[in-house]
Write a protein that holds these residues in place. Sequence first.
Motif, PDB file in Angstrom:
ATOM      1  N   ALA A 144       5.006  -9.866  10.592  1.00 58.91           N
ATOM      2  CA  ALA A 144       3.778  -9.200  11.033  1.00 58.91           C
ATOM      3  C   ALA A 144       3.516  -9.589  12.478  1.00 58.91           C
ATOM      4  O   ALA A 144       3.988 -10.626  12.939  1.00 58.91           O
ATOM      5  CB  ALA A 144       2.601  -9.608  10.142  1.00 58.91           C
ATOM      6  N   PRO A 145       2.761  -8.778  13.221  1.00 59.65           N
ATOM      7  CA  PRO A 145       2.446  -9.129  14.609  1.00 59.65           C
ATOM      8  C   PRO A 145       1.712 -10.462  14.675  1.00 59.65           C
ATOM      9  O   PRO A 145       0.915 -10.800  13.791  1.00 59.65           O
ATOM     10  CB  PRO A 145       1.544  -7.970  15.065  1.00 59.65           C
ATOM     11  N   PHE A 146       1.973 -11.228  15.716  1.00 60.09           N
ATOM     12  CA  PHE A 146       1.273 -12.490  15.893  1.00 60.09           C
ATOM     13  C   PHE A 146       1.108 -12.757  17.380  1.00 60.09           C
ATOM     14  O   PHE A 146       1.765 -12.151  18.219  1.00 60.09           O
ATOM     15  CB  PHE A 146       2.018 -13.626  15.188  1.00 60.09           C
ATOM     16  N   ASP A 147       0.213 -13.679  17.693  1.00 57.33           N
ATOM     17  CA  ASP A 147      -0.094 -14.025  19.076  1.00 57.33           C
ATOM     18  C   ASP A 147       0.637 -15.319  19.417  1.00 57.33           C
ATOM     19  O   ASP A 147       0.311 -16.384  18.892  1.00 57.33           O
ATOM     20  CB  ASP A 147      -1.604 -14.200  19.229  1.00 57.33           C
ATOM     21  N   LEU A 148       1.622 -15.235  20.301  1.00 57.73           N
ATOM     22  CA  LEU A 148       2.456 -16.382  20.627  1.00 57.73           C
ATOM     23  C   LEU A 148       1.644 -17.514  21.256  1.00 57.73           C
ATOM     24  O   LEU A 148       1.718 -18.671  20.821  1.00 57.73           O
ATOM     25  CB  LEU A 148       3.574 -15.952  21.574  1.00 57.73           C
ATOM     26  N   ALA A 149       0.863 -17.203  22.276  1.00 55.94           N
ATOM     27  CA  ALA A 149       0.104 -18.242  22.972  1.00 55.94           C
ATOM     28  C   ALA A 149      -0.924 -18.884  22.053  1.00 55.94           C
ATOM     29  O   ALA A 149      -1.118 -20.110  22.068  1.00 55.94           O
ATOM     30  CB  ALA A 149      -0.568 -17.653  24.205  1.00 55.94           C
TER      31      ALA A 149
ATOM     32  N   PRO B 247      11.108 -20.434  13.522  1.00 51.39           N
ATOM     33  CA  PRO B 247      10.166 -19.670  12.686  1.00 51.39           C
ATOM     34  C   PRO B 247       9.048 -20.536  12.106  1.00 51.39           C
ATOM     35  O   PRO B 247       7.892 -20.096  12.044  1.00 51.39           O
ATOM     36  CB  PRO B 247      11.066 -19.095  11.587  1.00 51.39           C
ATOM     37  N   SER B 248       9.365 -21.768  11.689  1.00 49.06           N
ATOM     38  CA  SER B 248       8.318 -22.656  11.169  1.00 49.06           C
ATOM     39  C   SER B 248       7.299 -22.981  12.249  1.00 49.06           C
ATOM     40  O   SER B 248       6.089 -23.009  11.999  1.00 49.06           O
ATOM     41  CB  SER B 248       8.937 -23.951  10.627  1.00 49.06           C
ATOM     42  N   LEU B 249       7.767 -23.254  13.459  1.00 49.32           N
ATOM     43  CA  LEU B 249       6.859 -23.544  14.561  1.00 49.32           C
ATOM     44  C   LEU B 249       5.913 -22.383  14.816  1.00 49.32           C
ATOM     45  O   LEU B 249       4.739 -22.580  15.162  1.00 49.32           O
ATOM     46  CB  LEU B 249       7.681 -23.843  15.822  1.00 49.32           C
ATOM     47  N   LEU B 250       6.401 -21.158  14.620  1.00 51.55           N
ATOM     48  CA  LEU B 250       5.609 -19.965  14.900  1.00 51.55           C
ATOM     49  C   LEU B 250       4.850 -19.442  13.677  1.00 51.55           C
ATOM     50  O   LEU B 250       4.277 -18.350  13.721  1.00 51.55           O
ATOM     51  CB  LEU B 250       6.512 -18.868  15.464  1.00 51.55           C
ATOM     52  N   GLY B 251       4.830 -20.226  12.592  1.00 46.47           N
ATOM     53  CA  GLY B 251       3.988 -19.873  11.454  1.00 46.47           C
ATOM     54  C   GLY B 251       4.617 -18.972  10.429  1.00 46.47           C
ATOM     55  O   GLY B 251       3.903 -18.308   9.666  1.00 46.47           O
ATOM     56  N   ALA B 252       5.947 -18.955  10.335  1.00 46.00           N
ATOM     57  CA  ALA B 252       6.600 -18.104   9.343  1.00 46.00           C
ATOM     58  C   ALA B 252       6.223 -18.505   7.923  1.00 46.00           C
ATOM     59  O   ALA B 252       6.265 -17.680   7.004  1.00 46.00           O
ATOM     60  CB  ALA B 252       8.124 -18.176   9.512  1.00 46.00           C
ATOM     61  N   ASP B 253       5.861 -19.764   7.720  1.00 47.71           N
ATOM     62  CA  ASP B 253       5.512 -20.260   6.383  1.00 47.71           C
ATOM     63  C   ASP B 253       4.015 -20.217   6.110  1.00 47.71           C
ATOM     64  O   ASP B 253       3.573 -20.649   5.044  1.00 47.71           O
ATOM     65  CB  ASP B 253       6.017 -21.708   6.233  1.00 47.71           C
ATOM     66  N   ASP B 254       3.247 -19.732   7.067  1.00 50.14           N
ATOM     67  CA  ASP B 254       1.794 -19.725   6.932  1.00 50.14           C
ATOM     68  C   ASP B 254       1.349 -18.662   5.934  1.00 50.14           C
ATOM     69  O   ASP B 254       1.762 -17.499   6.024  1.00 50.14           O
ATOM     70  CB  ASP B 254       1.163 -19.451   8.300  1.00 50.14           C
ATOM     71  N   ASP B 255       0.484 -19.053   4.991  1.00 54.88           N
ATOM     72  CA  ASP B 255       0.052 -18.154   3.919  1.00 54.88           C
ATOM     73  C   ASP B 255      -1.153 -17.326   4.366  1.00 54.88           C
ATOM     74  O   ASP B 255      -2.266 -17.489   3.863  1.00 54.88           O
ATOM     75  CB  ASP B 255      -0.280 -18.962   2.662  1.00 54.88           C
ATOM     76  N   VAL B 256      -0.933 -16.436   5.305  1.00 55.56           N
ATOM     77  CA  VAL B 256      -2.014 -15.589   5.803  1.00 55.56           C
ATOM     78  C   VAL B 256      -2.501 -14.637   4.720  1.00 55.56           C
ATOM     79  O   VAL B 256      -3.706 -14.384   4.579  1.00 55.56           O
ATOM     80  CB  VAL B 256      -1.544 -14.804   7.049  1.00 55.56           C
ATOM     81  N   ALA B 257      -1.584 -14.112   3.914  1.00 56.41           N
ATOM     82  CA  ALA B 257      -1.969 -13.188   2.834  1.00 56.41           C
ATOM     83  C   ALA B 257      -2.839 -13.897   1.807  1.00 56.41           C
ATOM     84  O   ALA B 257      -3.821 -13.327   1.294  1.00 56.41           O
ATOM     85  CB  ALA B 257      -0.720 -12.612   2.177  1.00 56.41           C
ATOM     86  N   GLY B 258      -2.498 -15.140   1.496  1.00 54.83           N
ATOM     87  CA  GLY B 258      -3.314 -15.901   0.546  1.00 54.83           C
ATOM     88  C   GLY B 258      -4.716 -16.134   1.066  1.00 54.83           C
ATOM     89  O   GLY B 258      -5.688 -16.128   0.301  1.00 54.83           O
TER      90      GLY B 258
ATOM     91  N   ARG C 156     -10.643 -10.592  14.374  1.00 57.81           N
ATOM     92  CA  ARG C 156     -10.624 -10.684  15.839  1.00 57.81           C
ATOM     93  C   ARG C 156      -9.501 -11.589  16.334  1.00 57.81           C
ATOM     94  O   ARG C 156      -9.112 -11.517  17.501  1.00 57.81           O
ATOM     95  CB  ARG C 156     -11.973 -11.193  16.337  1.00 57.81           C
ATOM     96  N   ALA C 157      -9.014 -12.477  15.465  1.00 55.88           N
ATOM     97  CA  ALA C 157      -7.915 -13.386  15.839  1.00 55.88           C
ATOM     98  C   ALA C 157      -6.762 -13.210  14.857  1.00 55.88           C
ATOM     99  O   ALA C 157      -6.217 -14.179  14.324  1.00 55.88           O
ATOM    100  CB  ALA C 157      -8.401 -14.831  15.857  1.00 55.88           C
ATOM    101  N   ALA C 158      -6.397 -11.935  14.630  1.00 60.72           N
ATOM    102  CA  ALA C 158      -5.399 -11.629  13.601  1.00 60.72           C
ATOM    103  C   ALA C 158      -4.028 -12.198  13.922  1.00 60.72           C
ATOM    104  O   ALA C 158      -3.191 -12.348  13.029  1.00 60.72           O
ATOM    105  CB  ALA C 158      -5.305 -10.112  13.419  1.00 60.72           C
ATOM    106  N   GLY C 159      -3.783 -12.519  15.200  1.00 56.46           N
ATOM    107  CA  GLY C 159      -2.473 -13.046  15.571  1.00 56.46           C
ATOM    108  C   GLY C 159      -2.323 -14.536  15.394  1.00 56.46           C
ATOM    109  O   GLY C 159      -1.246 -15.090  15.670  1.00 56.46           O
TER     110      GLY C 159
END
Length: 331
Positions: free
Chosen positions: A19-24, A86-97, A126-129
């Motif tokens: 999904a789209p994300f905000d790198l910074a 990917p882990s550093l960039l939140g690939a494992d983050d449970d955003v859907a949960g 507002r901070a979906a990334g």
Amino acid sequence: MICTASIGRRIERRWRPSAPFDLALTLSPHRHGGGDPAWRSTPDGAIWRASRTPEGPGTLRVVAGGGEVLGQAWGPGAGWLLETLPSLLGADDDVAGFAAMLARLTRAGDPRQARAAAFVAGLGGRAAGLRIGRSLRVFEALAPAVLEQKVVGSEAWRAWRFLLRRYGEPAPGPAPEGMYVIPSPEVWRAIPSWDWHRAGAEAVRARTIGNAARHAGKLERTADASVDASVDASAEADRLLRALPGIGVWTSAEVRQRAHGDPDAPSVGDFHLPGMVGYALTGRKTDDDGMLELLDPFRGHRHRVVKLIELSGVRPPARGPRMAPRDYRAF
């Protein structure tokens, strides 16, 4: 799709997030003040990080565009940095949960919880990334967190800059000028008292970092274990960290947020957060106990909720004097 290529001494990895994300926004927690020698952003939109990996020092450059992330790395730790990108960039983050939890709370019978959940959902939109990533480097998160204990940011960041420039090593590869890799735990233990003084860090914080450096191997293994979802690595890290003199609940949370990507580790003991959270959710400032009570319905994602409130810019009216920076070097 992931593609890894070797180009001379540089290696690359292309990774496509789900999904789209905000790198910074996602990488900003790993930056410790302006001029952090281990973190740099450049006009081309890239973010650079210098890190001491299990394989040795490395430099990582990350840029995002077109729904894809390009990671480039140099040095002995380059392969490890790209493997864990990917882990550093939140690939494992449970955003859907998190979204599902907010939906349940919004439909709940408790009107206060429903209002708070709706408010937080709006902040999340507002901070979906935002993603809660994990660096998997515990001591790298611990040293600056200890320097930031009970002082204003400018004081801690000054000490961090001085110690990395004096005892770190230049970042490998074509890193921007002035970037350094954090010193090894052995080097931290050997820093003499006069350089701690020159950095502006008093003996208590110096002893805390030096003692933690003796146990760095055990602390790092909790991040290795975090690759296994069946292991509550953050809880084990919390137990080990808080067993060390000088490390309490605030420092442990700051470390686990960054190293383990724990979305449920709120920074209890922070000077500003309770008032900010209380004002955002109720219109009134509160203390640590009140903040934890307000965050309890969001258990599992309490740090994420605090982060969203911080990013929102919602603040209580400023009253009274601000905490002033000290200069321990003048003592």
